[in-house]
Design a protein around this motif. Structure first.
Motif, PDB file in Angstrom:
ATOM      1  N   LEU A  54      -7.097 -51.678  31.626  1.00  0.00           N
ATOM      2  CA  LEU A  54      -8.419 -51.273  32.101  1.00  0.00           C
ATOM      3  C   LEU A  54      -8.997 -52.321  33.053  1.00  0.00           C
ATOM      4  O   LEU A  54      -9.539 -51.979  34.111  1.00  0.00           O
ATOM      5  CB  LEU A  54      -9.358 -51.038  30.910  1.00  0.00           C
ATOM      6  N   GLU A  57      -7.384 -51.824  36.309  1.00  0.00           N
ATOM      7  CA  GLU A  57      -7.900 -50.639  37.021  1.00  0.00           C
ATOM      8  C   GLU A  57      -9.257 -50.960  37.634  1.00  0.00           C
ATOM      9  O   GLU A  57      -9.547 -50.567  38.758  1.00  0.00           O
ATOM     10  CB  GLU A  57      -7.994 -49.426  36.086  1.00  0.00           C
ATOM     11  N   TYR A  58     -10.092 -51.692  36.888  1.00  0.00           N
ATOM     12  CA  TYR A  58     -11.370 -52.136  37.453  1.00  0.00           C
ATOM     13  C   TYR A  58     -11.121 -52.970  38.713  1.00  0.00           C
ATOM     14  O   TYR A  58     -11.823 -52.834  39.712  1.00  0.00           O
ATOM     15  CB  TYR A  58     -12.143 -53.003  36.460  1.00  0.00           C
ATOM     16  N   THR A  86     -10.718 -43.158  43.863  1.00  0.00           N
ATOM     17  CA  THR A  86     -11.030 -42.081  42.921  1.00  0.00           C
ATOM     18  C   THR A  86      -9.913 -41.919  41.900  1.00  0.00           C
ATOM     19  O   THR A  86     -10.185 -41.736  40.704  1.00  0.00           O
ATOM     20  CB  THR A  86     -11.268 -40.761  43.678  1.00  0.00           C
ATOM     21  N   LYS A  89     -10.329 -44.581  39.415  1.00  0.00           N
ATOM     22  CA  LYS A  89     -11.461 -44.277  38.531  1.00  0.00           C
ATOM     23  C   LYS A  89     -11.036 -43.284  37.449  1.00  0.00           C
ATOM     24  O   LYS A  89     -11.465 -43.392  36.300  1.00  0.00           O
ATOM     25  CB  LYS A  89     -12.640 -43.728  39.336  1.00  0.00           C
ATOM     26  N   GLU A  90     -10.178 -42.327  37.810  1.00  0.00           N
ATOM     27  CA  GLU A  90      -9.665 -41.386  36.810  1.00  0.00           C
ATOM     28  C   GLU A  90      -8.786 -42.112  35.799  1.00  0.00           C
ATOM     29  O   GLU A  90      -8.868 -41.841  34.590  1.00  0.00           O
ATOM     30  CB  GLU A  90      -8.902 -40.251  37.495  1.00  0.00           C
ATOM     31  N   HIS A  91      -7.956 -43.050  36.260  1.00  0.00           N
ATOM     32  CA  HIS A  91      -7.160 -43.870  35.341  1.00  0.00           C
ATOM     33  C   HIS A  91      -8.091 -44.659  34.414  1.00  0.00           C
ATOM     34  O   HIS A  91      -7.862 -44.743  33.208  1.00  0.00           O
ATOM     35  CB  HIS A  91      -6.270 -44.846  36.102  1.00  0.00           C
ATOM     36  N   ARG A  92      -9.144 -45.257  34.997  1.00  0.00           N
ATOM     37  CA  ARG A  92     -10.121 -46.022  34.215  1.00  0.00           C
ATOM     38  C   ARG A  92     -10.731 -45.156  33.121  1.00  0.00           C
ATOM     39  O   ARG A  92     -10.806 -45.557  31.962  1.00  0.00           O
ATOM     40  CB  ARG A  92     -11.233 -46.536  35.147  1.00  0.00           C
ATOM     41  N   ASP A  93     -11.163 -43.959  33.495  1.00  0.00           N
ATOM     42  CA  ASP A  93     -11.804 -43.073  32.525  1.00  0.00           C
ATOM     43  C   ASP A  93     -10.854 -42.688  31.403  1.00  0.00           C
ATOM     44  O   ASP A  93     -11.253 -42.641  30.230  1.00  0.00           O
ATOM     45  CB  ASP A  93     -12.344 -41.820  33.225  1.00  0.00           C
ATOM     46  N   ALA A  94      -9.582 -42.447  31.729  1.00  0.00           N
ATOM     47  CA  ALA A  94      -8.590 -42.117  30.712  1.00  0.00           C
ATOM     48  C   ALA A  94      -8.357 -43.310  29.783  1.00  0.00           C
ATOM     49  O   ALA A  94      -8.243 -43.147  28.562  1.00  0.00           O
ATOM     50  CB  ALA A  94      -7.281 -41.677  31.361  1.00  0.00           C
ATOM     51  N   ILE A  96     -10.528 -45.770  29.118  1.00  0.00           N
ATOM     52  CA  ILE A  96     -11.723 -45.941  28.287  1.00  0.00           C
ATOM     53  C   ILE A  96     -11.716 -44.942  27.135  1.00  0.00           C
ATOM     54  O   ILE A  96     -11.972 -45.307  25.977  1.00  0.00           O
ATOM     55  CB  ILE A  96     -13.009 -45.814  29.137  1.00  0.00           C
ATOM     56  N   ALA A  97     -11.411 -43.691  27.429  1.00  0.00           N
ATOM     57  CA  ALA A  97     -11.382 -42.666  26.379  1.00  0.00           C
ATOM     58  C   ALA A  97     -10.328 -42.999  25.336  1.00  0.00           C
ATOM     59  O   ALA A  97     -10.571 -42.846  24.124  1.00  0.00           O
ATOM     60  CB  ALA A  97     -11.113 -41.289  26.990  1.00  0.00           C
TER      61      ALA A  97
END
Length: 192
Positions: A54, A57-58, A86, A89-94, A96-97
């Motif tokens: 993460l 990715e940031y 973008t 950001k999708e990798h980041r969101d995955a 985090i979840a």
């Protein structure tokens, strides 16, 4: 920018003989919760590795932001850089979840200024400089995801890692084309 970023990115998901993402963590990352329930997990270790991923990715998101804000990218290149940001950001969101599903707390992002200093963004003087930085970061990410593939006995989990690596290789390829770099002369250029 030195190669240490590439080696660090490659090492996030595997360490020789040490911890790797469990099948459960990768299944959650891929959105396969049923598969994740069927796997055993070392949640604390997985959360640590996922938080490292993460953070990287940031870093990619910030690097593309710095490139976009630099004024060095021409319109068509800028549009592609924003699209790649973008994707990150999708990798980041995955990530985090997945970290939250494993009961962990996601790490916080560093500021763009901190990332810029770490990546020596002040040395970026041209569009080519920005693209070279992004190219190195993308290759490091591809190698990190490829490095995980051999650790899985389950073909579905290996496929998830391969799909993530494919995103990064696609980014690297487009950046290489924009830089007018030749294709690699030898096969097996990633994952080594």
């Amino acid at each position: 920018m030195t190669q240490s970023i590439d080696f660090r990115r490659r090492g996030i998901l595997r360490a020789s003989g040490a911890t790797v993402l469990s099948a459960s963590a990768v299944a959650l990352l891929a959105g396969c919760e049923k598969m994740a329930v069927a796997q055993t997990s070392n949640a604390a270790g997985d959360v640590g590795i996922l938080n490292t991923a993460l953070a990287l990715e940031y870093e990619a998101i910030s690097a593309y932001q710095l490139g976009a804000m630099s004024g060095l990218l021409q319109k068509p290149v800028l549009e592609i850089a924003v699209m790649f940001q973008t994707h990150h950001k999708e990798h980041r969101d995955a990530l985090i979840a997945t970290i939250r599903k494993l009961g962990g707390a996601p790490v916080a992002a560093k500021s763009d200024a901190e990332v810029g200093q770490a990546l020596n963004a002040a040395s970026l003087k041209s569009q080519a400089d920005v693209l070279r930085l992004a190219q190195r970061l993308e290759k490091g990410a591809a190698n990190a995801y490829i490095g995980v593939i051999p650790s899985f006995g389950d073909r579905a989990l290996a496929q998830v890692s391969a799909r993530l690596a494919a995103d990064e290789v696609m980014h690297w390829t487009v950046l290489s084309q924009a830089l007018k770099d030749p294709l690699p002369a030898k096969a097996l250029s990633f994952g080594a």
